[in-house]
Design a protein around this motif. Structure first.
Motif, PDB file in Angstrom:
ATOM      1  N   UNK A 185       0.818  -1.222   0.000  1.00  0.00           N
ATOM      2  CA  UNK A 185       0.000   0.000   0.000  1.00  0.00           C
ATOM      3  C   UNK A 185       0.845   1.262   0.000  1.00  0.00           C
ATOM      4  N   UNK A 186       2.059   1.165  -0.556  1.00  0.00           N
ATOM      5  CA  UNK A 186       2.917   2.337  -0.683  1.00  0.00           C
ATOM      6  C   UNK A 186       2.783   2.913  -2.084  1.00  0.00           C
ATOM      7  N   UNK A 187       2.968   4.224  -2.226  1.00  0.00           N
ATOM      8  CA  UNK A 187       2.954   4.887  -3.538  1.00  0.00           C
ATOM      9  C   UNK A 187       4.392   5.026  -4.033  1.00  0.00           C
ATOM     10  N   UNK A 188       4.530   5.447  -5.280  1.00  0.00           N
ATOM     11  CA  UNK A 188       5.846   5.648  -5.905  1.00  0.00           C
ATOM     12  C   UNK A 188       5.995   7.126  -6.239  1.00  0.00           C
ATOM     13  N   UNK A 189       6.529   7.939  -5.354  1.00  0.00           N
ATOM     14  CA  UNK A 189       6.586   9.389  -5.575  1.00  0.00           C
ATOM     15  C   UNK A 189       7.413   9.725  -6.827  1.00  0.00           C
ATOM     16  N   UNK A 190       7.058  10.816  -7.456  1.00  0.00           N
ATOM     17  CA  UNK A 190       7.809  11.278  -8.618  1.00  0.00           C
ATOM     18  C   UNK A 190       6.891  11.829  -9.691  1.00  0.00           C
ATOM     19  N   UNK A 191       7.495  12.276 -10.823  1.00  0.00           N
ATOM     20  CA  UNK A 191       6.739  12.849 -11.942  1.00  0.00           C
ATOM     21  C   UNK A 191       6.178  11.740 -12.818  1.00  0.00           C
ATOM     22  N   UNK A 192       4.902  11.803 -13.106  1.00  0.00           N
ATOM     23  CA  UNK A 192       4.252  10.840 -13.998  1.00  0.00           C
ATOM     24  C   UNK A 192       3.794  11.585 -15.255  1.00  0.00           C
ATOM     25  N   UNK A 193       4.489  11.367 -16.377  1.00  0.00           N
ATOM     26  CA  UNK A 193       4.152  12.045 -17.647  1.00  0.00           C
ATOM     27  C   UNK A 193       2.909  11.402 -18.244  1.00  0.00           C
ATOM     28  N   UNK A 194       1.989  12.249 -18.721  1.00  0.00           N
ATOM     29  CA  UNK A 194       0.775  11.781 -19.397  1.00  0.00           C
ATOM     30  C   UNK A 194       0.786  12.357 -20.814  1.00  0.00           C
ATOM     31  N   UNK A 195       0.664  11.477 -21.815  1.00  0.00           N
ATOM     32  CA  UNK A 195       0.735  11.942 -23.205  1.00  0.00           C
ATOM     33  C   UNK A 195      -0.286  11.201 -24.057  1.00  0.00           C
ATOM     34  N   UNK A 196      -0.448  11.689 -25.300  1.00  0.00           N
ATOM     35  CA  UNK A 196      -1.385  11.101 -26.256  1.00  0.00           C
ATOM     36  C   UNK A 196      -0.597  10.404 -27.355  1.00  0.00           C
ATOM     37  N   UNK A 197      -0.994   9.177 -27.711  1.00  0.00           N
ATOM     38  CA  UNK A 197      -0.326   8.451 -28.800  1.00  0.00           C
ATOM     39  C   UNK A 197      -1.371   7.721 -29.632  1.00  0.00           C
ATOM     40  N   UNK A 198      -0.965   7.324 -30.840  1.00  0.00           N
ATOM     41  CA  UNK A 198      -1.825   6.531 -31.732  1.00  0.00           C
ATOM     42  C   UNK A 198      -3.213   7.155 -31.867  1.00  0.00           C
ATOM     43  N   UNK A 199      -3.240   8.458 -32.157  1.00  0.00           N
ATOM     44  CA  UNK A 199      -4.521   9.161 -32.240  1.00  0.00           C
ATOM     45  C   UNK A 199      -5.076   9.110 -33.655  1.00  0.00           C
TER      46      UNK A 199
END
Length: 742
Positions: free
Chosen positions: A644-658
């Motif tokens: 039940x631990x999280x993984x701190x840090x930046x999570x990039x969200x992008x668009x592909x195969x549009x």
């Protein structure tokens, strides 16, 4: 640089003088080029000669090739002639005994040829050394290339060989700087001189019907073969076309024998023979056969000018009795005539006429070529009555005199001697109904002495040459209409073709191009979205020919532009869920959309999408028509591990195969990525640090004065937010403990 290279080559030349002639024809390589082959080949233009009691010249062609297509940047060799072979030492294009460089436009670099491969390319006659160097990386000979020719003299019976030694080919700037060598192979050349008594004798001979004639006379030359076993034959009867002209060529039994079942057979027309001064033939069979002695062709010649009518006879035959010879065929002396003749020629206005055409007309001009003076002429028109119908005999425009016509006979007369040359009369025919295809002729006939005379009533000798027309379809191009069906329709890259058509309507199998290309009809099949850092790529395929093209576009030029959340780290979460908006700007109507969401799956899980959109795995879809500016909201949950631990840090969200559609058209897309920051436990205010500010914020959350926006307030992991969490966070800030609930 050139001086340095010259010095290098000179040193290598001196070294090559002491290298003994190798009995081997392979020179081992080394390094990375050891398994690559450089092939050097010498070929002689004549491999068999016959002793003629004197010197004979052979030309040797020298080739280099990289068998594995790896460029040869530098190479050297020394030519090794046998002791009885003398090589040329003069570099001169106009010399009768010389050597020369080949393919200079691609091989030799110079001020006038900057694209040549090699800066140094030289043969030294004294040492017989050849070196090529100073080429750029990646350049050099690959395919089989002729690099030079050199002439050699042979004298007497025996074998004469030309090979090479000291062969080096590799990757350096010069032969002595090669560190990686090809394995080099050498194939030399051998020329055999046999006794003159063994030379095959010609199979062909030429018989002339006269040895002396006058201008205007005709005679024949008959080409005959002796009994021979051969596979193929090339024969040329060359003649002095300034003195003689061919009137006709008749194929005899010998030609029929040779041509029967031949794979290839070629014989010139009369016009071709007169243009080139050669009556030739080429016949090739697939197997050797016996041909008995026969006459092959008989050529009728006309003497057209005084002089020597010489003949030469060339033969090249393959087989048991094969022979190559070039001998004199004799000569006919042509003397000037004692009396000038009236010379007229019947010339068709069109060489080919379709007899099936409506009102098919055939016209001949009667042309006076030579005129000693004539005042009256009586003739009968001779023609093929199975194919032609005479409809008129008329004077040519501007012709003097009186013309009287009765049927196929006519009389022309004038008040004095006419001495002009040029067009005299015109004969007009129509094609006879049912006339068959093939040749037909017309001429003028005079049968009695006195039919042609001058004003002094003296007979004038007359020579008349008939004219010939071929009845055949005359297929020509035309301007097609919408009713004409093309043989092949137009495509993106080729015009439509139509069958050529005769005036009678018959179509040929031969075609011509007409009209315009259809042009490509490119349809977009895929789009790689543009970003703020890289151009997008549109891939299109032509619906007509399947040709593919790709085009780049910038984010600002995309028809649909997607911006995911923010990139400044403002979107923060520790536990729970967070909404990430995707702003959509549409330049024109968007009927449907489908795009995949790419994100850091070690930190986030995509769990939902806003109303009007469908979430299918990581793919977001909508069939709702969109215009202007809108957005879709992506809902993410913070991912936790088995503890039940999280993984701190930046999570990039992008668009592909549009894929975004306007009707059936795929629209161009631009997509800018965003990010979600998964904060550390204890970082209550999300500034990336754990300090007293976080303690202050936690106190307010415990007292209900502020909300736990980031879901980070449960410091001790007991699923409650209370004073215990404040105590644990204070210990963490003071360094007393590092145990916080991640």
């Amino acid at each position: 640089m050139k001086k340095v290279l010259s010095l290098v080559l000179s040193l290598v030349m001196l070294l090559s003088l002491v290298v003994p002639v190798s009995a081997e024809n392979t020179y081992p390589g080394n390094g990375t080029l050891k398994d690559k082959t450089a092939a050097f080949t010498i070929e002689a233009d004549k491999t068999t000669l016959y002793d003629n009691g004197g010197e004979q010249i052979v030309k040797f062609h020298i080739y280099a090739e990289s068998v594995d297509n790896v460029p040869i940047r530098a190479f050297q060799f020394t030519l090794v002639p046998s002791a009885n072979l003398t090589l040329a030492t003069e570099l001169a294009a106009d010399s009768s005994f010389s050597y020369g460089y080949m393919n200079t436009d691609t091989l030799i670099r110079s001020a006038s040829n900057p694209d040549g491969m090699y800066g140094q390319f030289e043969y030294t006659p004294d040492s017989r050394y050849f070196g090529a160097a100073a080429t750029d990386e990646g350049k050099g000979i690959t395919t089989k290339t002729e690099i030079m020719t050199i002439m050699g003299k042979v004298n007497g019976v025996g074998e004469y060989t030309l090979s090479m030694t000291g062969v080096v080919a590799g990757n350096g700037d010069a032969p002595d700087k090669v560190t990686q060598k090809f394995t080099s192979t050498v194939a030399g050349a051998t020329v055999t001189v046999k006794p003159g008594s063994e030379q095959p004798q010609p199979n062909l001979s030429l018989a002339l019907s006269a040895d002396k004639v006058k201008v205007g006379d005709t005679f024949t030359a008959t080409l005959t073969n002796k009994g021979m076993n051969i596979i193929s034959i090339i024969a040329q009867m060359r003649f002095n076309k300034d003195v003689l002209e061919v009137v006709s060529i008749t194929e005899n039994e010998g030609y029929t024998n040779l041509a029967s079942g031949a794979a290839v057979k070629v014989r010139p027309t009369v016009d071709e023979a007169n243009t080139n001064g050669v009556v030739g033939m080429s016949i090739a069979n697939t197997a050797e056969s016996w041909y008995p002695a026969k006459d092959i062709v008989t050529v009728t010649f006309k003497a057209k000018a005084a002089g020597e009518g010489w003949f030469e006879l060339y033969e090249s035959t393959d087989g048991t009795d094969g022979c190559e010879s070039d001998i004199s065929g004799g000569a006919v002396t042509v003397e000037a005539g004692t009396q000038d003749s009236l010379v007229m020629r019947v010339v068709p206005q069109a060489g080919t006429v379709c007899p099936k055409a409506a009102n098919a007309t055939v016209k001949f001009d009667v042309v006076i070529e030579k005129n000693p003076g004539v005042a009256a002429a009586q003739f009968t028109v001779g023609y093929d009555k199975s194919k032609l119908v005479l409809v008129g005999v008329t004077k040519a425009d501007g012709m003097l005199g009186t013309l009287t016509v009765e049927g196929d006979k006519f009389l022309w007369d004038y008040s004095e001697d006419l001495t002009e040359t040029g067009n005299f009369l015109q004969l007009t025919f129509t094609a006879k109904t049912g006339a068959t295809m093939g040749s037909t002729s017309a001429t003028l006939i005079h049968v009695d002495v006195g039919d042609v005379s001058n004003y002094d009533e003296e007979d004038v000798a007359t020579q008349i040459y008939s004219g010939e027309v071929t009845f055949a379809h005359t297929y020509e191009e035309y301007v097609p209409t919408s009713e004409d069906i093309p043989a092949t329709p137009a495509t993106c890259t080729t015009k439509a073709t139509y069958c050529k058509r005769c005036i009678c309507g018959e179509e040929s199998t031969e075609t011509f191009e007409y009209g315009e290309l259809t042009g490509h009809d490119f349809r977009t099949v895929s789009v790689v979205p543009a970003t703020n850092a890289a151009a997008g790529v549109v891939t299109s395929i032509c619906s007509r020919c399947d040709e593919t093209k790709t085009e780049e576009f910038a984010f600002a030029d995309a028809a649909v532009r997607l911006t995911v959340g923010t990139t400044d780290g403002a979107a923060k979460i520790h536990r729970g869920t967070i909404d990430v908006p995707v702003a959509i700007a549409v330049d024109k109507g968007m009927d449907s959309a489908e795009f995949a969401v790419a994100y850091d799956k070690t930190r986030l899980v995509l769990t939902g999408v806003s109303t009007g959109w469908i979430l299918d795995g990581d793919t977001v879809k909508t069939a709702t028509k969109l215009t202007g500016s809108t957005k879709v909201v992506l809902t993410f949950a913070v991912k936790t591990d088995a503890d039940n631990f999280v993984n701190p840090g930046d999570a990039v969200v992008s668009i592909s195969d549009a894929k975004v559609y306007s009707g059936e058209e795929i629209m161009t897309i631009g997509a800018i990525s965003g990010k979600v920051v998964v904060t550390k436990a204890g970082d209550i205010n999300g500034d990336g640090k754990i300090n007293s500010k976080d303690v202050t914020r936690l106190r307010k959350i415990v007292l209900g004065a502020e909300k736990d926006v980031l879901g980070a307030a449960n410091i001790n992991g007991d699923a409650k937010v209370n004073s215990k969490d404040v105590t644990r966070l204070r210990k963490c800030v003071l360094g007393v403990t590092s145990e916080v609930y991640y």
